[in-house]
Structure formats: C-alpha cells, structure tokens
Design an enzyme around this catalytic site. Structure first.
Site, short mmCIF file in Angstrom:
data_model
loop_
_atom_site.label_atom_id
_atom_site.label_comp_id
_atom_site.label_asym_id
_atom_site.label_seq_id
_atom_site.Cartn_x
_atom_site.Cartn_y
_atom_site.Cartn_z
N SER A 1 3.28 -1.99 10.38
CA SER A 1 4.74 -1.95 10.59
C SER A 1 5.41 -3.30 10.32
CB SER A 1 5.07 -1.44 11.99
OG SER A 1 4.55 -0.13 12.17
N ASN B 1 0.86 -1.19 0.00
CA ASN B 1 0.00 0.00 0.00
C ASN B 1 0.90 1.23 0.00
OD1 ASN B 1 -1.81 2.04 0.46
ND2 ASN B 1 -2.28 1.44 2.58
N GLY C 1 2.15 2.41 10.70
CA GLY C 1 3.07 3.53 10.53
C GLY C 1 3.71 4.01 11.82
N GLU D 1 -7.12 4.68 7.54
CA GLU D 1 -6.93 6.11 7.21
C GLU D 1 -8.15 6.65 6.46
OE1 GLU D 1 -3.13 5.61 5.32
OE2 GLU D 1 -2.24 5.14 7.28
C1 PEP Z 1 -0.89 0.14 5.98
O1 PEP Z 1 -1.05 1.35 5.88
O2 PEP Z 1 -1.69 -0.63 5.45
C2 PEP Z 1 0.27 -0.32 6.75
C3 PEP Z 1 0.29 -1.55 7.17
O3 PEP Z 1 1.26 0.61 6.98
P1 PEP Z 1 2.67 0.35 7.71
O4 PEP Z 1 3.22 -0.95 7.16
O5 PEP Z 1 3.50 1.53 7.33
O6 PEP Z 1 2.38 0.24 9.15
#
Ligand code: PEP
Length: 259
Positions: free
Chosen positions: A217, A10, A177, A101
């Site tokens: 993450s 993503n 994130g 989000e």
């Molecule tokens: C996401 O936004 O779907 C996500 C998992 O972000 P991150 O890996 O940066 O936590």
C-alpha cells in the site's frame, strides 16, 4: 554505501496488451531528467511484456521491464509456464519472485523461490525477491525471524556475485492491497534485519550494495516516510502502479530522496 533507489510497479493480473501500451506510454511520457537518479521497472503480465518493452524501447527511456514470475528450467514439459530465455527474448531483464500471492495461491515454496533466484542470476537477470510475514506471525512477535528465514532460503547457495542480481522486497502480507501500511519504523526494523542476514550469508560488502524495498500500500502520500529510512532503497508498488499520476509521483519522490 549509497544505493540507487528502485521503484518497481507490479501490475499483477491487470491490463490487456492494448491497455498496457496506454499505461506504459503514459508513464514514459512523464519521464524526466531527474528519473535517471532512480531505477524504474514495470512488471506487467507476461502477455504484455513485448508490448511494454516495445513502447519503452521506441521512447529510448531508461525504464526497464520485468516479469512477475518465471520457471527455473530453460525449456521443457511445464504447461503454462514461462522460461527465463523466453522472458529475455521479449526484453525483460527483471523478474519478481516469491510474491506472497504466488506463495499463497499457487503453492510457491521457499525451495522453488531459491531455484528461480539461482536460475535468474545464472542468466544475468535481476530478481526482486519478495518476503513478508502474515499478521498472525507479526502478532506472535516472530516477524523478523520469519522474514530472515525466507531470505536465507531464497539466497541459499548463492555467492556474492550471484546475490548481486537480487533485490529483496519486504512486503508484510497484511499491508498488501489492504490500504494498511507498516509504519516506517516497522519497515526499517525488518529491512535492517534483512541486510544483516544478507551480510551473514554473502558478506558485508554484498549486503551494503543490495537494495531492500518496502511494498504494501505504498503511495505518494506515505512514500516519504519509507524512503527516508536508511535501509529502505525504494518500493515495490501494486495498486498505485496502475495509475500514471501516482506511479510517476512515486518515482519523483524517490528521485528527491536520491539527491
Ligand atoms: C504488491 O503486490 O507487491 C503490492 C505492494 O501491492 P499494493 O501496493 O497494492 O499493496
């Protein structure tokens, strides 16, 4: 039932069309034979879809392209929105739905998520349906109930054949994130509860065929723990999907777990 792992990137609101060509080309260049054990999907911003599809199509790679959002109506007076036929026209065969989000910043409700999931299944596109709890919900001991309610709402009205177009991504909001991940045990507990909910909705067979991803993450250093879990079939990757080295390492790790 053994399920083919899925690693989806993503990209969120990152990468101009020109940058998207460089990133998708970098990922495609690393494509190796082991990757056919894994489904790989790149979800760039809508404006990049055609360029990314063109790169991957030219390379004849098996990497798929997905959008990050769609509207459920095929056309009409919905300024700023993108329809599913438009996504199909630029080569997307996946779409992320209900990312936290979008729920938080753009008011996406369970009912909108359900309309999108149904419209995608009707059009034959695969949906990556995001669910996940806030820290407050987790601390109140309500994580499993909250997430399973989101799954029920997202899949409401779908039969087993339509639900086959859905993949569920469990993404605890507090892990997105932030650099803070759920433990594999926490993620497996919710993934198993999601699968049980899907079984209740559309039957055991559909539930055991459905992929459940972890997102939050995830990176090469922590992926093994999640991919070892019996109910976790891959990852939805945010930050690490923007780095060729990290994203391709995650695909390699998933391929190893598919052996
Ligand atoms: C996401 O936004 O779907 C996500 C998992 O972000 P991150 O890996 O940066 O936590």
């Amino acid at each position: 039932m053994s399920r083919k792992p899925l690693i989806a990137g993503n990209w969120k609101m990152n990468m101009t069309p020109a940058e998207s060509v460089v990133l998708s080309q970098g990922i495609s260049n690393r494509y190796s034979r082991g990757w056919n054990k894994v489904d790989v999907v790149l979800c760039p911003p809508t404006i990049d879809l055609r360029s990314v599809y063109t790169v991957l199509d030219f390379d004849k790679s098996n990497i798929d392209v997905g959008a990050q959002n769609c509207h459920w109506e095929p056309s009409g007076a919905y300024t700023g929105e993108t329809s599913i036929p438009m996504l199909q026209d630029v080569g997307a065969n996946w779409c992320i739905v209900g990312h936290s989000e979008r729920r938080e910043y753009f008011g996406e409700t369970d009912s909108m998520v359900n309309k999108k999931v149904r419209a995608l299944a009707e059009a034959g596109l695969n949906a990556i349906v995001c669910v996940g709890e806030s820290l407050a919900v987790r601390d109140a001991g309500e994580a499993s109930r909250f997430v399973c309610d989101q799954v029920r709402a997202a899949l409401a009205g779908l039969d087993a054949a339509e639900a086959a177009f859905a993949t569920i991504a469990y993404e605890p909001i507090w892990a997105i994130g932030t650099g803070r991940t759920a433990t594999p045990e926490q993620a497996e507990e919710i993934a198993a509860a999601i699968r049980a909910t899907v079984a209740d909705l559309v039957g055991e067979q559909a539930a055991s065929a459905m992929r459940v991803l972890y997102g939050g993450s995830m990176k090469p250093a922590n992926a093994d723990g999640f991919l070892e879990c019996p109910d976790i079939d891959g990852g939805l990757i945010g930050g690490a999907s923007l780095k060729v080295e990290d994203f391709t390492a995650l695909v390699e790790i998933a391929a190893k777990h598919a052996e």
